[in-house]
Design a protein around this motif. Structure first.
Motif, PDB file in Angstrom:
ATOM      1  N   VAL A 162       4.317 -28.030  30.057  1.00 43.58           N
ATOM      2  CA  VAL A 162       3.123 -28.828  30.360  1.00 43.58           C
ATOM      3  C   VAL A 162       2.037 -28.632  29.315  1.00 43.58           C
ATOM      4  N   CYS A 191       0.422 -33.144  31.025  1.00 40.81           N
ATOM      5  CA  CYS A 191      -0.985 -33.174  31.409  1.00 40.81           C
ATOM      6  C   CYS A 191      -1.771 -34.042  30.432  1.00 40.81           C
ATOM      7  N   TYR A 237      -1.119 -24.423  35.273  1.00 39.06           N
ATOM      8  CA  TYR A 237      -0.123 -25.301  34.658  1.00 39.06           C
ATOM      9  C   TYR A 237      -0.537 -25.702  33.239  1.00 39.06           C
ATOM     10  N   ILE A 238      -1.783 -26.140  33.096  1.00 39.74           N
ATOM     11  CA  ILE A 238      -2.239 -26.627  31.791  1.00 39.74           C
ATOM     12  C   ILE A 238      -2.336 -25.496  30.777  1.00 39.74           C
ATOM     13  N   LEU A 259      -2.564 -35.778  40.930  1.00 41.44           N
ATOM     14  CA  LEU A 259      -2.621 -34.978  39.709  1.00 41.44           C
ATOM     15  C   LEU A 259      -1.478 -33.970  39.647  1.00 41.44           C
ATOM     16  N   THR A 308      -3.243 -40.962  35.932  1.00 43.21           N
ATOM     17  CA  THR A 308      -4.564 -40.457  35.548  1.00 43.21           C
ATOM     18  C   THR A 308      -5.658 -41.396  36.046  1.00 43.21           C
ATOM     19  N   GLN A 345     -10.955 -29.488  35.128  1.00 42.67           N
ATOM     20  CA  GLN A 345     -10.193 -28.742  36.132  1.00 42.67           C
ATOM     21  C   GLN A 345     -10.725 -27.315  36.292  1.00 42.67           C
ATOM     22  N   ILE A 350      -5.468 -35.416  30.838  1.00 44.65           N
ATOM     23  CA  ILE A 350      -6.167 -34.586  31.830  1.00 44.65           C
ATOM     24  C   ILE A 350      -7.030 -33.557  31.105  1.00 44.65           C
ATOM     25  N   TYR A 369      -1.099 -31.007  26.402  1.00 45.15           N
ATOM     26  CA  TYR A 369      -2.558 -30.921  26.532  1.00 45.15           C
ATOM     27  C   TYR A 369      -3.219 -31.218  25.196  1.00 45.15           C
ATOM     28  N   ILE A 417       1.677 -33.679  36.886  1.00 45.02           N
ATOM     29  CA  ILE A 417       1.961 -32.448  36.135  1.00 45.02           C
ATOM     30  C   ILE A 417       3.334 -31.881  36.483  1.00 45.02           C
ATOM     31  N   ILE A 448      -3.469 -26.097  39.036  1.00 47.47           N
ATOM     32  CA  ILE A 448      -3.584 -27.080  37.952  1.00 47.47           C
ATOM     33  C   ILE A 448      -4.045 -26.408  36.672  1.00 47.47           C
TER      34      ILE A 448
END
Length: 206
Positions: A84, A29, A77-78, A19, A150, A37, A32, A88, A23, A74
């Protein structure tokens, strides 16, 4: 430590690395679920409260730090990374994870090994981990856009739980008085909940 637990830990670590690879290198992402998460970050934060008070082994401590650090990385990041977060799919990732949190809190309060603060939170983390994958599965079912990384992430998570079920069975037959029904039940619920079409204490799992 038996081979099933070690293999489970390494598979779990591999799922996280897959994962993070997606990313960090692809800067995407897509596919995801942030909701999943965030739930995993809560799982590790509530499970590893003993990290600075109860030393079990260097291996155990390092793995706990890795899972804590990676799960919050994670989420960061998202949510925060300028590139990134553009990938999303917020409109599709709409699972209301509060409806998973509240029942887990309730169950942890009434069904636990011992009614203490740490034990209740640890039990809560088991219940929550059993259902944390659901927002991810719902997102993949909605988008039908599953890239290799994924798909590998979801499959590795499933393999990790399957190996931990084998670890529990092995320990039940080889260690005197080893019975932990809450732990085993959590594994079975989580393993059964996955849809693979998408292609502290001595007894504690990491």
């Amino acid at each position: 430590m038996n081979i099933f637990r070690l293999a489970g830990d390494m598979t779990h670590l591999a799922s996280v690395l897959v994962l993070l690879l997606k990313i960090h290198t692809i800067k995407s992402c897509a596919g995801i679920s942030l909701k999943t998460q965030e739930l995993y970050a809560i799982v590790f934060a509530t499970r590893y409260l003993d990290i600075f008070t109860d030393f079990i082994s260097l291996y155990n401590t390092v793995m706990k730090l890795v899972f804590l650090g990676s799960s919050f990385s994670i989420v960061w990041y998202i949510r925060e990374h300028k590139i990134v977060r553009r990938s999303y799919d917020k409109d599709q990732d709409t699972f209301r994870h509060v409806f998973l949190l509240l029942p887990c809190v309730f169950l942890a309060l009434i069904i636990n090994e011992k009614f203490t603060f740490k034990e209740v939170l640890w039990t809560f983390s088991l219940y929550l981990e059993a259902v944390a994958i659901l927002p991810q599965l719902v997102l993949l079912q909605r988008t039908r856009n599953i890239d290799n990384l994924t798909g590998q992430y979801v499959l590795l998570l499933g393999a990790y739980r399957a190996l931990y079920i084998l670890n529990w069975i092995y320990r039940y037959f080889t260690e005197p008085h080893y019975v932990h029904w809450i732990l085993a039940g959590g594994y079975l619920v989580e393993f059964a909940s996955k849809d693979y079409k998408c292609t502290g204490q001595a007894y504690m799992p990491l």
